[in-house]
Design an enzyme around this catalytic site. Sequence first.
Site, mmCIF file in Angstrom:
data_model
loop_
_atom_site.group_PDB
_atom_site.id
_atom_site.type_symbol
_atom_site.label_atom_id
_atom_site.label_comp_id
_atom_site.label_asym_id
_atom_site.label_seq_id
_atom_site.Cartn_x
_atom_site.Cartn_y
_atom_site.Cartn_z
ATOM 1 N N HIS A 54 0.999 -1.162 0.233
ATOM 2 C CA HIS A 54 0.149 -0.163 -0.032
ATOM 3 C C HIS A 54 0.613 1.202 -0.047
ATOM 4 O O HIS A 54 1.475 1.615 0.348
ATOM 5 C CB HIS A 54 -0.604 0.191 1.249
ATOM 6 C CG HIS A 54 -1.801 -0.945 1.292
ATOM 7 N ND1 HIS A 54 -2.943 -1.414 2.344
ATOM 8 C CD2 HIS A 54 -2.345 -1.640 0.424
ATOM 9 C CE1 HIS A 54 -3.601 -1.592 2.086
ATOM 10 N NE2 HIS A 54 -2.842 -2.821 1.006
ATOM 11 N N GLU A 56 0.925 4.191 2.123
ATOM 12 C CA GLU A 56 2.502 3.845 3.307
ATOM 13 C C GLU A 56 2.994 3.266 3.754
ATOM 14 O O GLU A 56 4.556 2.818 4.704
ATOM 15 C CB GLU A 56 0.677 3.992 4.775
ATOM 16 C CG GLU A 56 0.105 4.789 4.562
ATOM 17 C CD GLU A 56 -1.670 4.729 3.344
ATOM 18 O OE1 GLU A 56 -2.735 5.311 4.022
ATOM 19 O OE2 GLU A 56 -1.770 3.442 2.733
ATOM 20 N N CYS A 84 -5.654 2.467 6.147
ATOM 21 C CA CYS A 84 -6.200 0.915 6.009
ATOM 22 C C CYS A 84 -6.107 -0.192 7.439
ATOM 23 O O CYS A 84 -4.701 1.075 8.020
ATOM 24 C CB CYS A 84 -6.659 -0.343 5.553
ATOM 25 S SG CYS A 84 -4.878 -0.914 4.778
ATOM 26 N N CYS A 87 -2.076 -0.382 6.964
ATOM 27 C CA CYS A 87 -0.902 1.096 6.998
ATOM 28 C C CYS A 87 -1.205 1.297 8.561
ATOM 29 O O CYS A 87 -0.055 1.327 9.110
ATOM 30 C CB CYS A 87 -2.069 1.425 6.537
ATOM 31 S SG CYS A 87 -1.441 1.285 4.802
#
Length: 164
Positions: A54, A56, A84, A87
């Site tokens: 992701h 992040e 999320c 993350c």
Amino acid sequence: MTTPQDWIARAVALSATALERPGTEPFGALVIRDGEVVGRGLNHSLAHLDPTSHGETEAIRDACRRLGTLDLSECEIYSSCEPCPLCLAAIEIAGIRRMGWALGLGEANAALAAVPPQLRRAGDVAALREVAARPAGGRPGVVQAPVEGALAILERWAAGLPRP
């Protein structure tokens, strides 16, 4: 001086680069230390065949490599979308205490609702938050099988670490 809103806008601009990059999704993040970008991340899950890639997590990985540390407690993270649970866990593990984002997960999920599951695994964020909050042993399909010597290996490794 650059404000959190400015960093968030830059993370959104980074997310827009996914529109021209195959294998990426428009989720971007920046790790900032002392007013400087020390980590950049764009969702590369498809390109890397890595569901943890992701924006992040990629920004955190980049910052750790650049700074030569696992401790990002003096950093901030700003992203195009609310982190999320995956993350958030990475942000916590890295020690980052300050963050900001442009879109909430509800807004993002609504915008992506029409994307077929085979093209993008969206998942139910509320369900993911519930599952992520439970201990690993409390999940279905989990087996713990004690193996003789496993604890000794961990203890030997810990004993060999340098002490401050």
